[in-house]
Design an enzyme around this catalytic site. Structure first.
Site, mmCIF file in Angstrom:
data_model
loop_
_atom_site.group_PDB
_atom_site.id
_atom_site.type_symbol
_atom_site.label_atom_id
_atom_site.label_comp_id
_atom_site.label_asym_id
_atom_site.label_seq_id
_atom_site.Cartn_x
_atom_site.Cartn_y
_atom_site.Cartn_z
ATOM 1 N N SER A 233 0.829 -1.200 0.000
ATOM 2 C CA SER A 233 0.000 0.000 0.000
ATOM 3 C C SER A 233 0.873 1.264 0.000
ATOM 4 O O SER A 233 1.732 1.421 -0.859
ATOM 5 C CB SER A 233 -0.964 -0.054 1.193
ATOM 6 O OG SER A 233 -2.008 0.872 1.053
ATOM 7 N N ASP A 458 -8.591 -3.727 -6.976
ATOM 8 C CA ASP A 458 -8.173 -3.176 -5.684
ATOM 9 C C ASP A 458 -8.858 -1.830 -5.495
ATOM 10 O O ASP A 458 -8.721 -0.925 -6.317
ATOM 11 C CB ASP A 458 -6.658 -2.994 -5.679
ATOM 12 C CG ASP A 458 -6.107 -2.617 -4.309
ATOM 13 O OD1 ASP A 458 -6.734 -1.803 -3.613
ATOM 14 O OD2 ASP A 458 -5.036 -3.130 -3.948
ATOM 15 N N HIS A 486 -6.982 -5.953 -1.568
ATOM 16 C CA HIS A 486 -5.876 -5.029 -1.320
ATOM 17 C C HIS A 486 -4.844 -5.779 -0.497
ATOM 18 O O HIS A 486 -5.098 -6.188 0.635
ATOM 19 C CB HIS A 486 -6.390 -3.806 -0.557
ATOM 20 C CG HIS A 486 -5.335 -2.786 -0.270
ATOM 21 N ND1 HIS A 486 -4.748 -2.032 -1.243
ATOM 22 C CD2 HIS A 486 -4.765 -2.385 0.906
ATOM 23 C CE1 HIS A 486 -3.875 -1.202 -0.707
ATOM 24 N NE2 HIS A 486 -3.858 -1.404 0.605
#
Length: 530
Positions: A233, A458, A486
């Site tokens: 991320s 995502d 994710h």
């Protein structure tokens, strides 16, 4: 020799400022300067190549102790300059670091640093879970982590108290009445004012670039010439920044679920309303309708969406009080769904919470706990403080509030799940004092092949942005996962895990971009196959 191109912003800051041997310290200080030649294309030339690192940082010894009684994970405080570009100015900061030693010291091949997402996530204790999930990696790597500046057990940023945090997300962001818009804008300005009042002397230095230099000090103090890196991320942006600034100090890099680090935060965040709405309408609602025999929320995606909107309107008219006295109103309803969409494995929890709201008066204790888990625990004031500090500082933002009001009206209408709240987030960065963080252009020059992972749907780090980042990071390999979760590595996808493990253990990246099938979405308990 490779070249790192750093563009220095010309925005003027408006903040008010509130053991190692000598020879080794000199070597560390030299290593901390980027190996590449940097060229500045705007003012503030001193920022292009940081000032020499004082010996008080490079000569420090990391004093390790168990992170908790009986733990094998070790923690230590690391002292870093407040501003790497002016290390003699201002009080020092503390960054807490951690280390899980390789399980097989005889086969140890180096150090793997992992960072947390967000920005705002805590990473100090994450190596513990990582080594349990990746025993092959844990055998041969020291796995290390840290709480980045502003977060957790490191020097922390503060912007709000509990009441102010609750008020920031109160009400209904879809309400576009003049009074509602004024309230949103006022809350964003209050947030910035609270940051200035509580942490004004720290805020300008909470940036990805400053954190990347903290990482390199950590590498040097560990005595490593090179490190490997895993970052999911937001940590994908941190990893790309670190590798660009210090290409000679990285060995292997895995970037999982990628921020579009080819551009600005503003450009990236503009794409998120679309991607969350896509995940909601193309993945969750069809799944919910498929299991209507369990949740009774509608036999088609359209019926399920209509039921969702009906419940949302009801919460606007009559908010509920859930666990801990928290309020469940339209914004909390949206936030719960936003968080649940990150993982397909949480679809049953979200669906069960929706079903429980339909019979709230007779809901069981377990159902009520689930509702609180889904709708009552979105982010925290600590996370939000770091999130805005980094995203507003890193890159420039449009400061015209009227423009944001117009644009977010379109987002709220077209992509209401996250588009409705876009004004609150954009207005915060629009009110943020202009920063001076250098812009680091990621090119991939001088780097080994970097392994990138991303799913097609995502919601947070959308695939279109990951593709742009992949093109910018020349020589990288992109593993596309067909689902929408994710975070891809160590998520029970044998295809993904095999590719990453092989890369980290042998250095062998795929010859070209490749694809892995997603793990199937869960089948809820109680479903009767037809």
């Amino acid at each position: 020799m490779s070249r790192t191109r750093i563009r220095i912003g010309t925005r003027k800051a408006r903040w008010t400022r509130a053991g190692v041997t000598g020879a080794a310290a000199v070597a560390i200080a030299a290593a901390l300067c980027p190996a590449a030649t940097a060229t500045a294309t705007a003012a503030r030339p001193a920022a292009a190549v940081p000032a020499p690192v004082p010996e008080r940082y490079t000569a420090q010894r990391l004093v390790w102790e168990p992170c908790a009684p009986g733990a094998t994970l070790e923690c230590a405080p690391m002292t870093v300059p407040r501003d790497w570009h002016h290390p003699g100015a201002g009080a020092d900061l503390t960054v807490r670091v951690s280390r899980q030693r390789a399980a097989d010291p005889a086969r140890r091949r180096g150090t793997l640093l992992m960072a947390a997402g967000g920005p705002g996530g805590e990473g100090l204790l994450r190596p513990t879970g990582f080594v349990k999930a990746a025993p092959k990696i844990a055998e041969v790597y020291d796995v290390v982590g840290f709480d980045q500046r502003g977060v957790g057990r490191s020097t922390r940023v503060s912007c709000q108290d509990d009441a102010e945090f609750a008020d920031f997300f109160a009400g209904d962001f879809r309400d576009r009445s003049p009074a509602a818009l004024r309230r949103v804008l006022d809350n964003s300005r209050k947030f910035v004012a609270g940051c200035q009042a509580r942490s004004g002397d720290l805020l300008p230095y909470l940036t990805t670039e400053q954190t990347a230099r903290d990482v390199d000090l950590y590498r040097a103090l560990l005595g490593e010439r090179k490190i490997s890196y895993y970052g999911p991320s937001y940590a994908s942006k941190l990893g790309a920044t670190y590798a660009t600034l210090f290409p000679r100090h990285v060995e292997r890099v895995v970037l999982d679920s990628n921020i579009a680090f080819d551009g600005t935060w503003e450009e990236f965040e503009k794409g998120q309303p679309m991607s969350f709405q896509r995940r909601f309408e193309e993945d969750f609602l069809p799944w919910l309708a498929r299991y209507d025999d369990v949740y009774h929320y509608g036999r088609t995606p359209a019926e399920a969406k209509a039921r969702w909107e009906e419940r949302r309107r009801a919460l606007g008219a009559r908010p509920l009080t859930i666990g801990g006295g928290r309020t469940l109103a339209p914004n909390q309803f949206d936030n719960g769904a936003i968080l649940a969409l990150y993982k397909g494995g949480t679809f049953p929890l979200l669906a069960g919470a929706l079903a429980a709201l339909d019979h709230w008066d007779t809901a069981t204790d377990e159902e009520r706990r689930n509702v609180d888990l889904i709708f009552g625990r979105y982010l925290s004031k600590e996370f939000l403080a770091e999130f805005f500090s980094v995203t507003c500082n890193d890159t420039p933002w449009t400061r015209d509030t009227a423009q944001w009001v117009r644009q977010t009206a379109e987002d709220a209408a077209r992509y209401p799940l996250m588009g409705a709240r876009a004004l609150a987030f954009a207005a915060t960065c629009a009110a943020w004092p202009a920063g001076t963080a250098p812009r680091v252009d990621v090119t991939g020059e001088g780097l080994p092949p970097v392994l990138m992972l991303n799913s097609l749907h995502d919601p947070a780090t959308y695939y279109e942005g990951a593709r742009r980042a992949h093109r910018a990071l020349r020589g990288s390999r992109l593993v596309t996962v067909t689902g929408g979760d994710h975070g891809q590595y160590l998520e029970k996808n044998a295809c993904v895990d095999a590719i990453v493990d092989r890369y980290l253990l042998t250095g062998a990246a795929p010859d070209r971009d490749t694809t892995c099938a997603a793990t199937p979405l869960p089948v809820p308990a109680g479903h009767t196959a037809r």
